[in-house]
Design a protein around this motif. Sequence first.
Motif, PDB file in Angstrom:
ATOM      1  N   LYS A 169      42.345  25.608  34.264  1.00 48.99           N
ATOM      2  CA  LYS A 169      41.664  26.891  34.038  1.00 48.99           C
ATOM      3  C   LYS A 169      40.163  26.644  33.883  1.00 48.99           C
ATOM      4  O   LYS A 169      39.775  25.628  33.295  1.00 48.99           O
ATOM      5  CB  LYS A 169      42.144  27.513  32.729  1.00 48.99           C
ATOM      6  N   VAL A 170      39.356  27.579  34.340  1.00 50.96           N
ATOM      7  CA  VAL A 170      37.906  27.508  34.084  1.00 50.96           C
ATOM      8  C   VAL A 170      37.474  28.827  33.462  1.00 50.96           C
ATOM      9  O   VAL A 170      38.240  29.796  33.460  1.00 50.96           O
ATOM     10  CB  VAL A 170      37.094  27.198  35.371  1.00 50.96           C
ATOM     11  N   CYS A 171      36.255  28.866  32.912  1.00 51.02           N
ATOM     12  CA  CYS A 171      35.826  30.104  32.248  1.00 51.02           C
ATOM     13  C   CYS A 171      34.421  30.516  32.678  1.00 51.02           C
ATOM     14  O   CYS A 171      33.662  29.715  33.237  1.00 51.02           O
ATOM     15  CB  CYS A 171      35.914  29.951  30.740  1.00 51.02           C
ATOM     16  N   GLU A 201      30.650  21.687  26.949  1.00 49.33           N
ATOM     17  CA  GLU A 201      31.359  21.405  25.687  1.00 49.33           C
ATOM     18  C   GLU A 201      32.067  22.654  25.175  1.00 49.33           C
ATOM     19  O   GLU A 201      33.186  22.592  24.672  1.00 49.33           O
ATOM     20  CB  GLU A 201      30.359  20.914  24.617  1.00 49.33           C
ATOM     21  N   MET A 202      31.393  23.769  25.321  1.00 44.91           N
ATOM     22  CA  MET A 202      31.993  25.027  24.881  1.00 44.91           C
ATOM     23  C   MET A 202      33.270  25.299  25.682  1.00 44.91           C
ATOM     24  O   MET A 202      34.323  25.626  25.104  1.00 44.91           O
ATOM     25  CB  MET A 202      30.977  26.152  25.088  1.00 44.91           C
ATOM     26  N   ALA A 203      33.193  25.114  26.997  1.00 44.88           N
ATOM     27  CA  ALA A 203      34.376  25.331  27.850  1.00 44.88           C
ATOM     28  C   ALA A 203      35.503  24.375  27.437  1.00 44.88           C
ATOM     29  O   ALA A 203      36.650  24.793  27.248  1.00 44.88           O
ATOM     30  CB  ALA A 203      33.988  25.134  29.326  1.00 44.88           C
ATOM     31  N   LEU A 212      32.439  28.077  34.965  1.00 44.31           N
ATOM     32  CA  LEU A 212      32.066  28.601  36.283  1.00 44.31           C
ATOM     33  C   LEU A 212      30.801  29.437  36.067  1.00 44.31           C
ATOM     34  O   LEU A 212      30.855  30.517  35.481  1.00 44.31           O
ATOM     35  CB  LEU A 212      33.221  29.447  36.851  1.00 44.31           C
ATOM     36  N   TYR A 213      29.661  28.892  36.505  1.00 48.88           N
ATOM     37  CA  TYR A 213      28.382  29.562  36.249  1.00 48.88           C
ATOM     38  C   TYR A 213      28.184  30.748  37.185  1.00 48.88           C
ATOM     39  O   TYR A 213      28.615  30.701  38.346  1.00 48.88           O
ATOM     40  CB  TYR A 213      27.206  28.591  36.458  1.00 48.88           C
ATOM     41  N   LEU A 214      27.476  31.757  36.675  1.00 45.81           N
ATOM     42  CA  LEU A 214      27.077  32.879  37.526  1.00 45.81           C
ATOM     43  C   LEU A 214      25.637  32.662  37.956  1.00 45.81           C
ATOM     44  O   LEU A 214      24.921  31.854  37.356  1.00 45.81           O
ATOM     45  CB  LEU A 214      27.196  34.190  36.752  1.00 45.81           C
ATOM     46  N   ASP A 215      25.207  33.400  38.976  1.00 48.98           N
ATOM     47  CA  ASP A 215      23.825  33.230  39.439  1.00 48.98           C
ATOM     48  C   ASP A 215      22.889  33.560  38.283  1.00 48.98           C
ATOM     49  O   ASP A 215      23.085  34.556  37.578  1.00 48.98           O
ATOM     50  CB  ASP A 215      23.556  34.123  40.661  1.00 48.98           C
ATOM     51  N   ALA A 288      33.321  13.838  42.917  1.00 50.52           N
ATOM     52  CA  ALA A 288      34.172  13.458  41.790  1.00 50.52           C
ATOM     53  C   ALA A 288      35.392  14.366  41.704  1.00 50.52           C
ATOM     54  O   ALA A 288      36.515  13.899  41.510  1.00 50.52           O
ATOM     55  CB  ALA A 288      33.361  13.517  40.495  1.00 50.52           C
ATOM     56  N   ALA A 289      35.188  15.665  41.876  1.00 50.15           N
ATOM     57  CA  ALA A 289      36.283  16.634  41.709  1.00 50.15           C
ATOM     58  C   ALA A 289      37.221  16.680  42.919  1.00 50.15           C
ATOM     59  O   ALA A 289      38.333  17.187  42.809  1.00 50.15           O
ATOM     60  CB  ALA A 289      35.693  18.017  41.467  1.00 50.15           C
ATOM     61  N   VAL A 290      36.781  16.187  44.064  1.00 47.15           N
ATOM     62  CA  VAL A 290      37.471  16.300  45.379  1.00 47.15           C
ATOM     63  C   VAL A 290      37.708  17.803  45.624  1.00 47.15           C
ATOM     64  O   VAL A 290      36.755  18.520  45.866  1.00 47.15           O
ATOM     65  CB  VAL A 290      38.773  15.464  45.445  1.00 47.15           C
ATOM     66  N   ALA A 291      38.957  18.278  45.554  1.00 45.11           N
ATOM     67  CA  ALA A 291      39.208  19.726  45.595  1.00 45.11           C
ATOM     68  C   ALA A 291      40.220  19.964  44.494  1.00 45.11           C
ATOM     69  O   ALA A 291      41.414  19.807  44.698  1.00 45.11           O
ATOM     70  CB  ALA A 291      39.741  20.139  46.958  1.00 45.11           C
ATOM     71  N   SER A 292      39.702  20.300  43.303  1.00 44.65           N
ATOM     72  CA  SER A 292      40.576  20.469  42.136  1.00 44.65           C
ATOM     73  C   SER A 292      40.982  21.927  42.031  1.00 44.65           C
ATOM     74  O   SER A 292      40.129  22.801  41.816  1.00 44.65           O
ATOM     75  CB  SER A 292      39.860  20.050  40.856  1.00 44.65           C
ATOM     76  N   PRO A 293      42.286  22.196  42.186  1.00 39.27           N
ATOM     77  CA  PRO A 293      42.736  23.591  42.180  1.00 39.27           C
ATOM     78  C   PRO A 293      42.505  24.275  40.841  1.00 39.27           C
ATOM     79  O   PRO A 293      42.602  23.652  39.786  1.00 39.27           O
ATOM     80  CB  PRO A 293      44.237  23.490  42.486  1.00 39.27           C
ATOM     81  N   ILE A 294      42.193  25.570  40.914  1.00 37.13           N
ATOM     82  CA  ILE A 294      41.951  26.381  39.712  1.00 37.13           C
ATOM     83  C   ILE A 294      43.092  27.393  39.593  1.00 37.13           C
ATOM     84  O   ILE A 294      43.392  28.125  40.542  1.00 37.13           O
ATOM     85  CB  ILE A 294      40.590  27.094  39.820  1.00 37.13           C
ATOM     86  N   SER A 295      43.723  27.429  38.414  1.00 42.33           N
ATOM     87  CA  SER A 295      44.875  28.329  38.241  1.00 42.33           C
ATOM     88  C   SER A 295      44.457  29.687  37.680  1.00 42.33           C
ATOM     89  O   SER A 295      45.075  30.702  37.989  1.00 42.33           O
ATOM     90  CB  SER A 295      45.897  27.692  37.311  1.00 42.33           C
ATOM     91  N   GLU A 296      43.399  29.664  36.865  1.00 39.72           N
ATOM     92  CA  GLU A 296      43.002  30.917  36.199  1.00 39.72           C
ATOM     93  C   GLU A 296      41.519  30.863  35.847  1.00 39.72           C
ATOM     94  O   GLU A 296      41.007  29.799  35.497  1.00 39.72           O
ATOM     95  CB  GLU A 296      43.831  31.053  34.919  1.00 39.72           C
ATOM     96  N   ILE A 297      40.850  32.005  35.936  1.00 42.89           N
ATOM     97  CA  ILE A 297      39.429  32.077  35.574  1.00 42.89           C
ATOM     98  C   ILE A 297      39.284  33.179  34.529  1.00 42.89           C
ATOM     99  O   ILE A 297      39.598  34.340  34.794  1.00 42.89           O
ATOM    100  CB  ILE A 297      38.564  32.371  36.821  1.00 42.89           C
TER     101      ILE A 297
END
Length: 344
Positions: A169-171, A201-203, A212-215, A288-297
């Motif tokens: 999961k990412v946020c 660290e917060m994530a 997941l940063y926004l513009d 480093a991440a290659v293609a790391s799947p994301i399950s939820e944002i």
Amino acid sequence: MSNTQDPQIDWKSLHFGYSDTDANVRCYYKDGKWGDIQVETSTTIEIHMAASCLHYGQEIFEGLKAFRGRDGKIRVFRLEENARRIADSAKGLLMAPVPEELFIEMVKKVVKLNERFVPPYESGASLYIRPLEIGISPRVGVAPASEYLFVIMAMPVGPYFKEGIKPTKVCITREFDRVAPKGTGRWKVGGNYAASLGAGEMAHSKGYSAMLYLDPKEKKYLDECGPANFFAIKDGKYITPASDSILPSITNKSLMQLARDMGMEVEARHIPVEELATVQEAAAVGTAAVASPISEIDDLDNGTKYVILKDGKIGPVVMSLYNKLRAIQYGDEEDVHGWVTVIE
Ligand code: PLP
Ligand code: COI
């Protein structure tokens, strides 16, 4: 110098981190020119306490990988692209650009010197190559250095996210920016990563693998995912953010090409946050991440949860892009685009 002894590493349980290897390579820029390549076994560098890298952040780096194939050969992935990108970063920070041929020669040399640390084919691990350039002239007034050190180290690594290829999961939050709208985000500058530590660290503290940063200008569109680019699969299309504040990922560029080869349409464009409700797959993409799947944002600011993988299983498109990329990197599939360099 070359030591042929088995380094006694448990290759399969390697994670992404620093470890000592046999040698690093260095080159100094002085009096307007780059000197000879030096081979070093010491892991320390001695620099002036007023060096411009320490006070004013004249520091840039790269990240690329070498893979041992089933045939025993060692292949480095897209080193010319990394050579071009570090020269771009150098121009961005008024540093002396490392000539492409010098970069390539030094990468080949550091891999050869640390050959015994290139993980075996079966382990799925790789040798991470980390080039670093720093300004070393003493500066107290804010000004670029006139002398630089370029050093390349290399070490065996496993997956970046501790979950490996498992979905994470990412946020999202609007409370942090990694970079400014017309700032240094498009270059691989150490300061960008310092600026991301708080958000990262917060994530992590909330159980997410990355932010997941926004513009940074409008906070409307998706930008980058921790130390990686972001892409999603929407109705069979590969969509990825186009932005001035993200690092142009070489892995993302490669996956876009592989997606086109597979007959998919590719769109590099603004992606509004809300569009996440309409995608079927998503991933963080990088060396480093290659293609790391994301399950939820999860949008922490308004409580919206974008559940991407309803059953928690890796989606078919991310999986096949991942497999295709790895097959080229390890030499299992023909390198039709000329992306790999075999180390002789
Ligand atoms: N974005 C950021 C901020 C990164 O640190 C990286 C890692 O290098 C990437 C994207 C991915 O770039 P690449 O695929 O060239 O490794
Ligand atoms: C890479 O993917 O090579 C990176 O540089 C990411 C890193 C900052 C861990």
